[in-house]
Enzyme design. Structure first.
Site, PDB file in Angstrom:
ATOM      1  N   SER A 150      52.484 -12.013  29.260  1.00 51.54           N
ATOM      2  CA  SER A 150      52.521 -13.087  30.267  1.00 51.54           C
ATOM      3  C   SER A 150      53.843 -12.974  31.024  1.00 51.54           C
ATOM      4  O   SER A 150      54.829 -12.452  30.495  1.00 51.54           O
ATOM      5  CB  SER A 150      52.449 -14.439  29.554  1.00 51.54           C
ATOM      6  N   TYR A 173      55.296 -19.721  22.844  1.00 51.64           N
ATOM      7  CA  TYR A 173      54.686 -18.763  23.778  1.00 51.64           C
ATOM      8  C   TYR A 173      55.735 -17.782  24.291  1.00 51.64           C
ATOM      9  O   TYR A 173      55.475 -16.587  24.425  1.00 51.64           O
ATOM     10  CB  TYR A 173      54.052 -19.536  24.927  1.00 51.64           C
TER      11      TYR A 173
HETATM   12  N1  NAD Z   1      44.890 -18.232  30.996  1.00 50.76           N
HETATM   13  C1  NAD Z   1      46.118 -18.001  31.449  1.00 50.76           C
HETATM   14  O1  NAD Z   1      46.638 -18.707  32.340  1.00 50.76           O
HETATM   15  C2  NAD Z   1      46.904 -16.846  30.910  1.00 50.76           C
HETATM   16  C3  NAD Z   1      48.054 -16.440  31.590  1.00 50.76           C
HETATM   17  C4  NAD Z   1      48.808 -15.387  31.075  1.00 50.76           C
HETATM   18  C5  NAD Z   1      48.413 -14.763  29.921  1.00 50.76           C
HETATM   19  N2  NAD Z   1      47.275 -15.184  29.278  1.00 50.76           N
HETATM   20  C6  NAD Z   1      46.928 -14.488  28.039  1.00 50.76           C
HETATM   21  O2  NAD Z   1      45.633 -13.925  28.169  1.00 50.76           O
HETATM   22  C7  NAD Z   1      44.985 -13.913  26.891  1.00 50.76           C
HETATM   23  C8  NAD Z   1      43.646 -14.634  27.003  1.00 50.76           C
HETATM   24  O3  NAD Z   1      43.871 -15.963  27.430  1.00 50.76           O
HETATM   25  P1  NAD Z   1      42.685 -16.953  27.868  1.00 50.76           P
HETATM   26  O4  NAD Z   1      43.285 -17.923  28.808  1.00 50.76           O
HETATM   27  O5  NAD Z   1      41.483 -16.171  28.279  1.00 50.76           O
HETATM   28  O6  NAD Z   1      42.397 -17.714  26.490  1.00 50.76           O
HETATM   29  P2  NAD Z   1      41.119 -18.571  26.068  1.00 50.76           P
HETATM   30  O7  NAD Z   1      41.598 -19.640  25.149  1.00 50.76           O
HETATM   31  O8  NAD Z   1      40.276 -18.965  27.259  1.00 50.76           O
HETATM   32  O9  NAD Z   1      40.252 -17.542  25.220  1.00 50.76           O
HETATM   33  C9  NAD Z   1      40.743 -17.003  24.029  1.00 50.76           C
HETATM   34  C10 NAD Z   1      39.587 -16.531  23.163  1.00 50.76           C
HETATM   35  O10 NAD Z   1      40.188 -16.076  21.922  1.00 50.76           O
HETATM   36  C11 NAD Z   1      39.324 -16.467  20.869  1.00 50.76           C
HETATM   37  N3  NAD Z   1      40.098 -16.495  19.627  1.00 50.76           N
HETATM   38  C12 NAD Z   1      40.974 -17.435  19.205  1.00 50.76           C
HETATM   39  N4  NAD Z   1      41.462 -17.121  18.000  1.00 50.76           N
HETATM   40  C13 NAD Z   1      40.907 -15.929  17.650  1.00 50.76           C
HETATM   41  C14 NAD Z   1      41.016 -15.082  16.523  1.00 50.76           C
HETATM   42  N5  NAD Z   1      41.807 -15.390  15.488  1.00 50.76           N
HETATM   43  N6  NAD Z   1      40.307 -13.931  16.484  1.00 50.76           N
HETATM   44  C15 NAD Z   1      39.491 -13.610  17.519  1.00 50.76           C
HETATM   45  N7  NAD Z   1      39.309 -14.394  18.610  1.00 50.76           N
HETATM   46  C16 NAD Z   1      40.034 -15.525  18.684  1.00 50.76           C
HETATM   47  C17 NAD Z   1      38.776 -17.831  21.301  1.00 50.76           C
HETATM   48  O11 NAD Z   1      37.572 -18.154  20.615  1.00 50.76           O
HETATM   49  C18 NAD Z   1      38.600 -17.640  22.791  1.00 50.76           C
HETATM   50  O12 NAD Z   1      37.272 -17.208  23.114  1.00 50.76           O
HETATM   51  C19 NAD Z   1      45.983 -14.566  25.917  1.00 50.76           C
HETATM   52  O13 NAD Z   1      46.785 -13.568  25.353  1.00 50.76           O
HETATM   53  C20 NAD Z   1      46.831 -15.417  26.841  1.00 50.76           C
HETATM   54  O14 NAD Z   1      48.091 -15.698  26.305  1.00 50.76           O
HETATM   55  C21 NAD Z   1      46.522 -16.199  29.751  1.00 50.76           C
END
Ligand code: NAD
Length: 261
Positions: A150, A173
């Protein structure tokens, strides 16, 4: 276009957290470009829904699997099953987002136990996935690991943009994502010479129903669009998965419309 001409050319690609906001878009772009997306998520029902939706458009190009990234036996089971069913694994996208119910509190309210637990789940889980797939790829003459970090792994938070909302940029985070950026380099260096690439993507914020007041403040720092949609990250993922980036290793690609500048 014939399947064999497509960029991912039948590569089998595991997307952890494949049922989530970004994971769904990643699985979809893999299927669209001729890969086979393994929607690997601890939420079995959500993973099955995502795989069905994608397979309806791209027949045979998405399968759902249950995975807990914090459990070594679960990762091994997944690897074994995919090998049995597809005979190959080409890449893993370390994208799940595990957190405990107290994740996201303000600094004053974060306990030692919650800080440690969230690091264990997220950073520990990413380590375990990268370790297990890295060892597999070394044994099988190569592979590709992409970690999701991120912008908050590379810059100090802009706390002002969260004023008058329940949101903050959690201290856990910052620790997790900066570590993932550096572990990416560590793993790339460790597996050098084994035809294994390890890179990471660092997105800015992604639109997901945030309050408009917050969005207006966030967008002030962007160059053109403002906060991005989840599908705006698809191109960068595809690039890292494909041979177009074959000499890119140990790098962090920031996708934030200039927000972190
Ligand atoms: N959404 C944002 O704004 C954003 C920005 C920067 C980085 N990210 C990063 O992108 C990645 C995905 O984020 P997102 O927003 O799609 O998250 P999200 O919460 O929408 O989805 C995460 C998924 O991970 C699954 N999950 C949770 N624990 C788990 C485990 N132990 N084993 C397997 N699956 C598991 C959940 O069921 C969910 O489907 C993360 O690393 C997040 O930090 C997101």
């Amino acid at each position: 276009m014939k399947e064999e001409c497509k960029l991912l050319n039948n590569q089998v690609i595991v997307i952890t957290g494949g049922a989530g906001l970004l994971g769904r878009q990643f699985c979809s772009v893999v299927a669209e470009h001729g890969g086979i997306a393994v929607v690997a998520d601890c939420n079995a029902a959500a993973a099955a829904r995502v795989a069905e939706e994608i397979a309806a458009k791209h027949s045979g190009r998405a399968v759902a699997k249950v995975l807990d990234i914090t459990n070594k036996a679960s990762i091994s089971q997944l690897i074994e099953t995919i090998h049995h069913e597809h005979g190959r694994i080409d890449a893993v996208v370390n994208n799940a987002y595990p957190r405990n119910p107290n994740f996201g509190h303000k600094l004053e309210d974060v306990t030692y136990d919650d800080f440690c637990e969230n690091l264990n789940l997220h950073l520990g889980g990413y380590f375990l996935v990268a370790q297990q797939f890295g060892l597999l790829f070394r044994e099988h003459a190569g592979g590709n690991i992409i970690n999701m970090a991120s912008i908050y792994g590379i810059m100090a938070p802009r706390f002002d943009i969260y004023a008058n909302t329940t949101m903050t940029m959690p201290v856990e985070y910052a620790a997790i994502k900066s570590a993932i950026v550096h572990l990416t380099k560590y793993f790339a260096q460790y597996f050098k010479g084994n035809n294994i690439r390890v890179n990471c993507l660092s997105p800015g914020g992604i639109l997901d129903g945030q309050p408009s007041e917050f969005l207006a403040r966030y967008n002030n720092f962007a160059a053109s669009k403002g906060m991005l949609d989840a599908n705006d990250l698809q191109g960068a993922l595809l690039f890292l998965l494909s041979d177009m980036s074959k000499f890119i290793n140990g790098q962090n690609i920031v996708i934030d419309d200039g927000w972190s500048l």
